[in-house]
Design an enzyme around this catalytic site. Structure first.
Site, PDB file in Angstrom:
ATOM      1  CE  LYS A   1      28.316  51.010  22.047  1.00 56.50           C
ATOM      2  NZ  LYS A   1      27.461  52.222  22.116  1.00 56.50           N
ATOM      3  CG  ASN A   2      25.098  49.830  24.490  1.00 57.87           C
ATOM      4  OD1 ASN A   2      25.877  50.887  24.097  1.00 57.87           O
ATOM      5  ND2 ASN A   2      24.367  49.353  23.529  1.00 57.87           N
TER       6      ASN A   2
ATOM      7  N   PRO B   1      14.725  61.226  20.695  1.00 55.43           N
ATOM      8  CG  PRO B   1      12.381  60.655  20.784  1.00 55.43           C
ATOM      9  CD  PRO B   1      13.711  60.439  20.051  1.00 55.43           C
ATOM     10  CB  ILE B   2      15.793  62.036  26.338  1.00 57.68           C
ATOM     11  CG1 ILE B   2      15.999  63.526  26.476  1.00 57.68           C
ATOM     12  CG2 ILE B   2      17.120  61.616  25.555  1.00 57.68           C
ATOM     13  CD1 ILE B   2      17.080  63.939  27.411  1.00 57.68           C
ATOM     14  CG  ASP B   3       9.674  61.393  24.657  1.00 63.32           C
ATOM     15  OD1 ASP B   3      10.603  60.993  23.866  1.00 63.32           O
ATOM     16  OD2 ASP B   3       8.558  60.868  24.869  1.00 63.32           O
ATOM     17  CD  GLN B   4       8.248  57.870  27.167  1.00 64.88           C
ATOM     18  OE1 GLN B   4       7.855  56.920  27.795  1.00 64.88           O
ATOM     19  NE2 GLN B   4       7.441  58.585  26.375  1.00 64.88           N
TER      20      GLN B   4
ATOM     21  CG  ASP C   1      22.508  48.323  18.916  1.00 63.79           C
ATOM     22  OD1 ASP C   1      22.756  48.439  20.112  1.00 63.79           O
ATOM     23  OD2 ASP C   1      21.876  49.150  18.334  1.00 63.79           O
TER      24      ASP C   1
ATOM     25  CB  ILE D   1      14.284  49.926  17.554  1.00 64.54           C
ATOM     26  CG1 ILE D   1      14.009  48.564  17.700  1.00 64.54           C
ATOM     27  CG2 ILE D   1      14.687  50.790  18.641  1.00 64.54           C
ATOM     28  CD1 ILE D   1      13.077  48.065  18.790  1.00 64.54           C
TER      29      ILE D   1
ATOM     30  NE  ARG E   1      30.555  56.670  19.369  1.00 68.83           N
ATOM     31  CZ  ARG E   1      29.355  57.279  19.530  1.00 68.83           C
ATOM     32  NH1 ARG E   1      28.918  58.243  18.403  1.00 68.83           N
ATOM     33  NH2 ARG E   1      28.607  57.691  20.499  1.00 68.83           N
TER      34      ARG E   1
HETATM   35  C1  EPZ Z   1      20.138  52.199  23.428  1.00 68.96           C
HETATM   36  O1  EPZ Z   1      20.058  53.301  22.684  1.00 68.96           O
HETATM   37  C2  EPZ Z   1      21.563  51.716  22.893  1.00 68.96           C
HETATM   38  N1  EPZ Z   1      22.644  52.646  23.277  1.00 68.96           N
HETATM   39  C3  EPZ Z   1      21.544  51.544  21.303  1.00 68.96           C
HETATM   40  O2  EPZ Z   1      22.799  51.068  20.952  1.00 68.96           O
HETATM   41  C4  EPZ Z   1      20.553  50.531  20.930  1.00 68.96           C
HETATM   42  O3  EPZ Z   1      20.314  50.568  19.708  1.00 68.96           O
HETATM   43  C5  EPZ Z   1      19.006  50.967  21.638  1.00 68.96           C
HETATM   44  O4  EPZ Z   1      19.162  50.963  23.101  1.00 68.96           O
HETATM   45  C6  EPZ Z   1      18.085  49.845  21.353  1.00 68.96           C
HETATM   46  O5  EPZ Z   1      18.448  48.565  21.965  1.00 68.96           O
HETATM   47  C7  EPZ Z   1      23.125  52.519  24.658  1.00 68.96           C
HETATM   48  O6  EPZ Z   1      22.698  51.664  25.044  1.00 68.96           O
HETATM   49  C8  EPZ Z   1      24.206  53.623  25.035  1.00 68.96           C
HETATM   50  P1  EPZ Z   1      15.977  53.407  23.176  1.00 68.96           P
HETATM   51  P2  EPZ Z   1      18.865  54.139  23.578  1.00 68.96           P
HETATM   52  O7  EPZ Z   1      15.872  54.208  24.328  1.00 68.96           O
HETATM   53  O8  EPZ Z   1      18.845  53.869  24.980  1.00 68.96           O
HETATM   54  C9  EPZ Z   1      12.734  55.907  21.441  1.00 68.96           C
HETATM   55  C10 EPZ Z   1      25.025  50.976  19.603  1.00 68.96           C
HETATM   56  O9  EPZ Z   1      24.728  50.819  18.472  1.00 68.96           O
HETATM   57  N2  EPZ Z   1      12.741  56.856  22.186  1.00 68.96           N
HETATM   58  O10 EPZ Z   1      15.719  51.982  23.617  1.00 68.96           O
HETATM   59  O11 EPZ Z   1      19.002  55.516  22.945  1.00 68.96           O
HETATM   60  C11 EPZ Z   1      13.869  56.151  20.288  1.00 68.96           C
HETATM   61  O12 EPZ Z   1      13.957  57.175  19.420  1.00 68.96           O
HETATM   62  C12 EPZ Z   1      23.643  51.950  20.051  1.00 68.96           C
HETATM   63  O13 EPZ Z   1      25.394  50.380  20.643  1.00 68.96           O
HETATM   64  C13 EPZ Z   1      11.601  57.919  22.475  1.00 68.96           C
HETATM   65  O14 EPZ Z   1      10.942  58.155  21.607  1.00 68.96           O
HETATM   66  O15 EPZ Z   1      17.609  53.217  22.710  1.00 68.96           O
HETATM   67  C14 EPZ Z   1      13.952  54.716  19.766  1.00 68.96           C
HETATM   68  O16 EPZ Z   1      13.125  54.849  18.313  1.00 68.96           O
HETATM   69  C15 EPZ Z   1      22.806  52.406  18.950  1.00 68.96           C
HETATM   70  N3  EPZ Z   1      11.802  58.593  23.668  1.00 68.96           N
HETATM   71  C16 EPZ Z   1      13.263  53.800  20.635  1.00 68.96           C
HETATM   72  O17 EPZ Z   1      12.432  54.565  21.484  1.00 68.96           O
HETATM   73  C17 EPZ Z   1      12.999  58.384  24.647  1.00 68.96           C
HETATM   74  O18 EPZ Z   1      12.711  58.919  25.840  1.00 68.96           O
HETATM   75  C18 EPZ Z   1      14.235  52.836  21.444  1.00 68.96           C
HETATM   76  O19 EPZ Z   1      15.031  53.721  21.920  1.00 68.96           O
HETATM   77  C19 EPZ Z   1      13.624  57.306  24.454  1.00 68.96           C
HETATM   78  C20 EPZ Z   1      13.668  56.580  23.346  1.00 68.96           C
END
Ligand code: EPZ
Length: 432
Positions: free
Chosen positions: A22-23, A123-126, A305, A327, A397
């Site tokens: 999926k991801n 968040p999506i600040d990064q 996950d 995480i 989903r």
């Molecule tokens: C992806 O989410 C996956 N989703 C998640 O899977 C998975 O849990 C996660 O990666 C970690 O492996 C998809 O790929 C669609 P991150 P993502 O950015 O990209 C923080 C599932 O069940 N962060 O690696 O959102 C964030 O809050 C889902 O399939 C920031 O602070 O995860 C988190 O604490 C659930 N700022 C950490 O980083 C940012 O700009 C990791 O998030 C981005 C992230």
């Protein structure tokens, strides 16, 4: 509204095949619109999140042709809008990959800002930091993110944390920027590598995906491609844990064993036998399992996950286990549901302390999110009596034909409408 109804106590036996990741598919569908030529994607999982993202790109003018259940042809030539409606983001956060794709291709993009979700604020600040480093100006107003650039220039970008989403989104925008982009502290998950391999099959120039430094040399344009998505690491892990929890013997086919190493290591540590083949693993468990310490980490660490599913397994292990979620800030909501089935788990901050119990009892429980829902199903498969897992739409989903796959390896499990008393009675009669 539908629910899974499960009669626990049966050891899972037989063979099950894993679908596409999926991801990886979400990032690959976004990347597919970055060319004006046709892209064919195979081994696409037929799940809600994928189908919603395909609707989102159709909505802006991309041509989407469903060749079969797991194959789609996409052509982004006639895209006539760069604005992604909130309804799509509300349904799946990963619609925000269209930001990177549209910004990369059209130098403009407008996507609704994703909200938080059940596992954290997310968040999506990064992502934004990366787009700005490439020369885009990014505004957030009225719940929309607007990104635009006269041109995108490669840059040296350092992520504050190894974010999967930011790594993919920045990679998408950078592959059509001028010059080289170096992305440091990038996430290394298998799905990142798959998206990079797909982009390279379209003519991008990306090196280092799967390491914490990705180098992207911008190209002028991308071309059509035919690509098959890798197997889903988390779907595979979920079936591995279901087999282990039920003291079963299951061959899980169409997997990449290397992607499962962290999961396999923990299963072996608690007493499960895992046999690895080229594209399959066999999971055998015959006795009550031992306890373990788990800490979720970015790949190749233990995947977040798989955290809920592992906690469900350890709930019935011998001794006390500790699971630390490093995480996400709020990924233990499902523990209250497990406790209603008799689990003895105490959550302190981002750590769960699990006192293993001899057995669980069936109950009506509700899935707060996708992976927690899968964990409740695993608990139901071993609990004494009947378990009703509500909110199956969360589970669907990310898991294609979940109850059918579980039935194929012996689970007494069906998806039934909560109001359909007759079907519930029929199921109970059949499995009793
Ligand atoms: C992806 O989410 C996956 N989703 C998640 O899977 C998975 O849990 C996660 O990666 C970690 O492996 C998809 O790929 C669609 P991150 P993502 O950015 O990209 C923080 C599932 O069940 N962060 O690696 O959102 C964030 O809050 C889902 O399939 C920031 O602070 O995860 C988190 O604490 C659930 N700022 C950490 O980083 C940012 O700009 C990791 O998030 C981005 C992230």
């Amino acid at each position: 509204m539908e629910q899974y109804i499960i009669k626990g106590g049966k050891a899972l036996q037989g063979e099950v095949s894993i679908g596409g990741a999926k991801n990886a598919a979400l990032g690959i569908i976004a990347a597919a619109i970055m060319t004006d030529e046709t892209v064919t994607i195979d081994n696409l999982p037929d799940i809600r999140d994928i189908n919603v993202l395909l609707q989102a790109i159709e909505e802006i003018g991309a041509k989407v042709e469903r060749v079969n259940k797991h194959t789609v042809k996409i052509n982004g030539k006639n895209i006539d809008s760069i604005s992604i409606d909130y309804e799509f983001i509300r349904k799946i956060r990963a619609s925000y990959y269209l930001l990177g794709a549209l910004l990369g291709k059209y130098k403009r993009a407008q996507v609704a800002l994703p909200g938080g979700c059940n596992i954290g604020s997310r968040p999506i600040d990064q992502h934004i930091k990366g787009f700005e480093a490439l020369g885009a100006s990014v505004r957030i107003e009225h719940g929309m993110i607007e990104a635009e650039a006269v041109e995108l220039m490669g840059n040296h970008i350092y992520l504050d944390m190894a974010s999967v989403g930011a790594t993919i989104n920045i990679m998408l925008a950078a592959c059509l920027a001028d010059g080289q982009t170096i992305l440091e502290n990038s996430a290394k998950e298998p799905h990142i590598v798959d998206v990079a391999n797909f982009l390279n099959s379209m003519g991008a120039n990306i090196k280092g995906a799967g390491t914490d430094v990705i180098r992207i040399k911008g190209v002028k344009a991308l071309k059509g491609s035919e690509y098959a998505i890798i197997p889903d690491q988390i779907e595979a892990g979920t079936f591995m844990l279901a087999a282990a929890a039920t003291k079963g013997n299951v061959l899980i086919k169409n997997v990449i064993p290397k992607h499962l190493e962290a999961i396999t290591a923990k299963l072996v540590e608690v007493g499960v036998t895992v046999e690895e083949y080229d594209d399959a693993v066999r999971v055998i468990s015959t006795k009550r399992l031992g306890h373990a310490h788990i800490k979720t980490l970015p790949y190749p660490g233990f995947p977040t996950d798989m955290q809920p599913q592992m906690t469900a397994l350890l709930a019935m292990s011998q001794g006390t286990s500790i699971v630390t979620e490093s995480i996400f800030e709020n990924r233990f909501k499902y523990v209250d549901e497990l406790s209603r089935m008799g689990a003895s788990i105490k959550v302190e901050g981002n750590t769960a302390i699990i006192d293993g119990v001899k057995g669980l009892t069936g109950a009506i429980v509700s899935a707060p999110d996708l992976r927690a829902g899968a964990a409740l199903v695993i608990a139901g498969l071993v609990a004494e009596g009947f378990t009703f897992v509500e909110q199956v739409e969360y589970i669907e989903r990310g898991y294609e034909d979940f109850e059918r796959k579980m039935q194929s390896i012996g689970a007494s499990m069906e998806k039934i409408d909560v109001e359909d008393e007759k079907a519930i009675r029929k199921f109970k009669l059949r499995v009793s």
